[in-house]
Design a protein around this motif. Structure first.
Motif, mmCIF file in Angstrom:
data_model
loop_
_atom_site.group_PDB
_atom_site.id
_atom_site.type_symbol
_atom_site.label_atom_id
_atom_site.label_comp_id
_atom_site.label_asym_id
_atom_site.label_seq_id
_atom_site.Cartn_x
_atom_site.Cartn_y
_atom_site.Cartn_z
ATOM 1 N N GLY A 1 10.063 8.335 3.252
ATOM 2 C CA GLY A 1 10.763 8.464 1.992
ATOM 3 C C GLY A 1 11.422 7.190 1.525
ATOM 4 N N ARG A 2 11.401 6.151 2.356
ATOM 5 C CA ARG A 2 11.998 4.860 1.980
ATOM 6 C C ARG A 2 10.937 3.805 1.725
ATOM 7 N N ASN A 3 10.051 3.584 2.707
ATOM 8 C CA ASN A 3 8.995 2.590 2.527
ATOM 9 C C ASN A 3 7.615 3.143 2.874
ATOM 10 N N GLY A 4 7.531 4.430 3.064
ATOM 11 C CA GLY A 4 6.271 5.095 3.376
ATOM 12 C C GLY A 4 6.548 6.561 3.644
ATOM 13 N N LEU A 5 5.516 7.264 4.074
ATOM 14 C CA LEU A 5 5.641 8.679 4.418
ATOM 15 C C LEU A 5 5.125 8.886 5.829
ATOM 16 N N LEU A 6 5.809 9.710 6.607
ATOM 17 C CA LEU A 6 5.401 9.998 7.978
ATOM 18 C C LEU A 6 4.872 11.419 8.082
ATOM 19 N N VAL A 7 3.848 11.592 8.923
ATOM 20 C CA VAL A 7 3.270 12.914 9.162
ATOM 21 C C VAL A 7 3.062 13.109 10.660
ATOM 22 N N ASP A 8 2.924 14.358 11.038
ATOM 23 C CA ASP A 8 2.614 14.708 12.420
ATOM 24 C C ASP A 8 1.246 14.146 12.786
ATOM 25 N N PHE A 9 1.201 13.354 13.855
ATOM 26 C CA PHE A 9 -0.057 12.748 14.294
ATOM 27 C C PHE A 9 -1.149 13.788 14.504
ATOM 28 N N PHE A 10 -0.775 14.969 14.980
ATOM 29 C CA PHE A 10 -1.752 15.972 15.401
ATOM 30 C C PHE A 10 -2.130 16.961 14.296
ATOM 31 N N SER A 11 -1.653 16.779 13.090
ATOM 32 C CA SER A 11 -1.869 17.779 12.037
ATOM 33 C C SER A 11 -2.759 17.242 10.914
ATOM 34 N N MET B 1 5.209 6.992 -5.628
ATOM 35 C CA MET B 1 5.140 6.064 -4.499
ATOM 36 C C MET B 1 5.562 4.651 -4.867
ATOM 37 N N GLN B 2 5.772 4.351 -6.120
ATOM 38 C CA GLN B 2 6.063 2.979 -6.519
ATOM 39 C C GLN B 2 7.312 2.412 -5.850
ATOM 40 N N PRO B 3 8.439 3.140 -5.814
ATOM 41 C CA PRO B 3 9.613 2.572 -5.126
ATOM 42 C C PRO B 3 9.363 2.344 -3.630
ATOM 43 N N LEU B 4 8.601 3.228 -2.998
ATOM 44 C CA LEU B 4 8.317 3.083 -1.569
ATOM 45 C C LEU B 4 7.426 1.873 -1.328
ATOM 46 N N ARG B 5 6.472 1.670 -2.205
ATOM 47 C CA ARG B 5 5.566 0.520 -2.075
ATOM 48 C C ARG B 5 6.343 -0.787 -2.201
ATOM 49 N N ALA B 6 7.212 -0.853 -3.196
ATOM 50 C CA ALA B 6 7.996 -2.069 -3.394
ATOM 51 C C ALA B 6 8.920 -2.326 -2.205
ATOM 52 N N GLN B 7 9.497 -1.255 -1.647
ATOM 53 C CA GLN B 7 10.391 -1.411 -0.505
ATOM 54 C C GLN B 7 9.618 -1.860 0.735
ATOM 55 N N ALA B 8 8.419 -1.348 0.910
ATOM 56 C CA ALA B 8 7.588 -1.768 2.045
ATOM 57 C C ALA B 8 7.329 -3.267 1.992
ATOM 58 N N ARG B 9 6.993 -3.755 0.826
ATOM 59 C CA ARG B 9 6.756 -5.186 0.651
ATOM 60 C C ARG B 9 8.032 -5.979 0.964
ATOM 61 N N CYS C 1 0.837 -1.200 0.000
ATOM 62 C CA CYS C 1 0.000 0.000 0.000
ATOM 63 C C CYS C 1 0.875 1.255 0.000
ATOM 64 N N PRO C 2 0.465 2.298 -0.710
ATOM 65 C CA PRO C 2 1.108 3.604 -0.530
ATOM 66 C C PRO C 2 0.762 4.107 0.870
ATOM 67 N N LEU C 3 1.746 4.176 1.736
ATOM 68 C CA LEU C 3 1.498 4.329 3.169
ATOM 69 C C LEU C 3 1.799 5.732 3.659
ATOM 70 N N ILE C 4 0.840 6.289 4.407
ATOM 71 C CA ILE C 4 1.033 7.550 5.123
ATOM 72 C C ILE C 4 0.750 7.256 6.588
ATOM 73 N N ALA C 5 1.754 7.398 7.436
ATOM 74 C CA ALA C 5 1.631 6.961 8.826
ATOM 75 C C ALA C 5 2.091 8.061 9.773
ATOM 76 N N SER C 6 1.698 7.918 11.022
ATOM 77 C CA SER C 6 2.047 8.923 12.025
ATOM 78 C C SER C 6 3.509 8.811 12.431
ATOM 79 N N ASN C 7 4.128 9.951 12.648
ATOM 80 C CA ASN C 7 5.524 10.010 13.068
ATOM 81 C C ASN C 7 5.599 9.804 14.583
ATOM 82 N N THR C 8 5.241 8.586 14.997
ATOM 83 C CA THR C 8 5.272 8.212 16.413
ATOM 84 C C THR C 8 6.230 7.041 16.586
ATOM 85 N N ALA C 9 6.741 6.882 17.808
ATOM 86 C CA ALA C 9 7.861 5.973 18.051
ATOM 87 C C ALA C 9 7.611 4.538 17.583
#
Length: 432
Positions: free
Chosen positions: A349-359, A377-385, A332-340
């Protein structure tokens, strides 16, 4: 080997390990769980014998509120030890007991089976600050909350004292436990069935209430949680949707999750968080394009992930969801929270994208960008897999490590001495 698995919601985290061990004819495997859950687990595996205990009473009305979970855990532990003593009477003494200590089931197992090796699954250690509690200022924690959270650890700490070995699914979850215990905790994830959880075309996905169908190639945003609640960033996601829907008029949104509360406090007035944030958004959310699927069968869940053009995963600093790793396994093209806990598996930028949880604004901006330029997002998707295959694959990595650990513990089992005398066992079994 003789193996005993104990989990109130059996099989729980043992859904792969228990049948893998039971498949060997030289092993005898028994699973224990709460009655209602064991009924649902019937037919789980032909060589796993299932035993159930009735749902125990919770705390009494006079119990101090810090001790509600502790008293409930003691009652549950006693229900389990009754079954353990019945097994002893039948001649079954396990070499290894695999148990989740969170609800009290592991409290007294070593008293019933002193020679067995106890392997605990450590999911989360509660802290008054620094992890989930106090993380979200919108839902502040009082000193009373902090004190109660500290007491919730009593059950785990007593079980830890009796444990011979422990596992935790991620390094971050292990590191929530006191430093004195960490050397005894191996980090072994439950594993992902990457041959099953994988990218695949979806020819037809029926929307609820007959509102049409979706298929691969449609612009689909996905969000998944066991229940739709702040712990999993549902409020941030809902607040981001109006801007995304306005910018992407063809986008459809699939939301998987129930209306109960798994973690944190319940809303007032008997409402659910879905109702609260839909009301907050008002007309800014087009309900013809936002589809609440509720809790769905696993095959439907996988189709949701496979349809995704942008998958959102948000969480407090808390237990990492299986669904995050499954989304990565589905590329999946992933957008996830920048939490620990997320940063342990997602590198922006490697296997997904991180964002501020509160924004919500930052989340909306990321979503629009991903939908606008999907090829980026194709390279990130392949790397996530690849990352899931290399770090979390069930058959090649997780199961072999778990089975090896169980065998090591079984080989270290001493002679079966120190058994509870029958008269004492009867007294224990009937005490409240």
């Amino acid at each position: 080997m003789r193996l005993l698995f104990v989990h109130q919601n059996f099989p729980g985290q043992y859904r792969h390990l228990a049948p893998a061990l039971a498949s060997s004819p030289e092993n005898e495997v028994i699973g224990i769980g709460e009655e209602a859950n064991i009924r649902r687990a019937q037919g789980f595996h032909p060589r796993v014998r299932l035993l159930a205990y009735p749902q125990p009473h919770g705390a009494s009305a006079q119990t101090h509120h810090y001790l509600h979970s502790t008293e409930a855990a003691v009652r549950r532990g006693q229900a389990v030890v009754r079954l353990a003593l019945a097994l002893r009477a039948q001649g079954f003494v396990p070499d290894v007991i695999c148990a989740h200590p969170g609800w009290g089931e592991a409290l007294f197992l070593k008293d019933a089976f002193p020679s067995a090796r106890l392997l605990l699954y450590l999911e989360f250690f509660y802290r008054g600050s620094g992890s989930d509690m106090g993380f979200d200022a919108e839902f502040p924690a009082s000193l009373d909350d902090q004190c109660r959270a500290r007491m919730r650890n009593a059950t785990q700490l007593i079980s830890l004292d009796a444990a011979d070995a422990c596992i935790s699914p991620t390094h971050w979850q292990r590191d929530q436990y006191p430093a004195a215990f960490r050397e005894r905790i191996q980090v072994i994830h439950d594993g992902v069935q990457t041959h099953l959880v994988c990218p695949a075309p979806v020819d037809e996905f029926l929307l609820p209430d007959g509102r049409g169908t979706l298929r691969s190639g449609d612009e689909v945003i996905t969000y998944v949680a066991r229940n739709l609640e702040p712990y999993r960033g549902f409020h941030t996601f809902m607040r981001a949707l109006p801007a995304v829907l306005a910018a992407r008029p063809k986008a459809q949104v699939l939301i998987v999750g129930g209306d109960e509360v798994s973690y944190g406090r319940r809303p007032a007035n008997g409402e659910c968080y879905r109702e609260i944030y839909l009301r907050e958004a008002g007309d800014a959310i087009d309900t013809r394009r936002v589809h609440f699927l509720g809790k769905v069968p696993y095959r439907v869940f996988l189709d949701v992930l496979r349809l995704s053009c942008a998958h959102v995963y948000l969480t407090y600093p808390f237990v990492l969801s299986w669904s995050l790793l499954e989304a990565m396994a589905c590329a999946c093209p992933l957008i996830a929270s920048n939490t620990a806990p997320v940063r342990e598996v997602v590198q922006s930028g490697r296997n997904g994208l991180l964002v501020d949880f509160f924004s919500p604004a930052a989340l909306a901006e990321r979503l629009v960008s991903v939908l606008d330029k999907p090829q980026q997002m194709q390279p990130l998707r392949a790397q996530a897999r690849r990352d899931i295959e290399e770090r979390f694959d069930l058959e090649r990595i997780a199961l072999p490590r778990l089975i090896c650990l169980v065998k090591e513990l079984a080989s270290a089992t001493g002679n079966r001495t120190g058994v509870v005398p029958a008269s004492e066992a009867i007294d224990l079994a009937h005490g409240e």
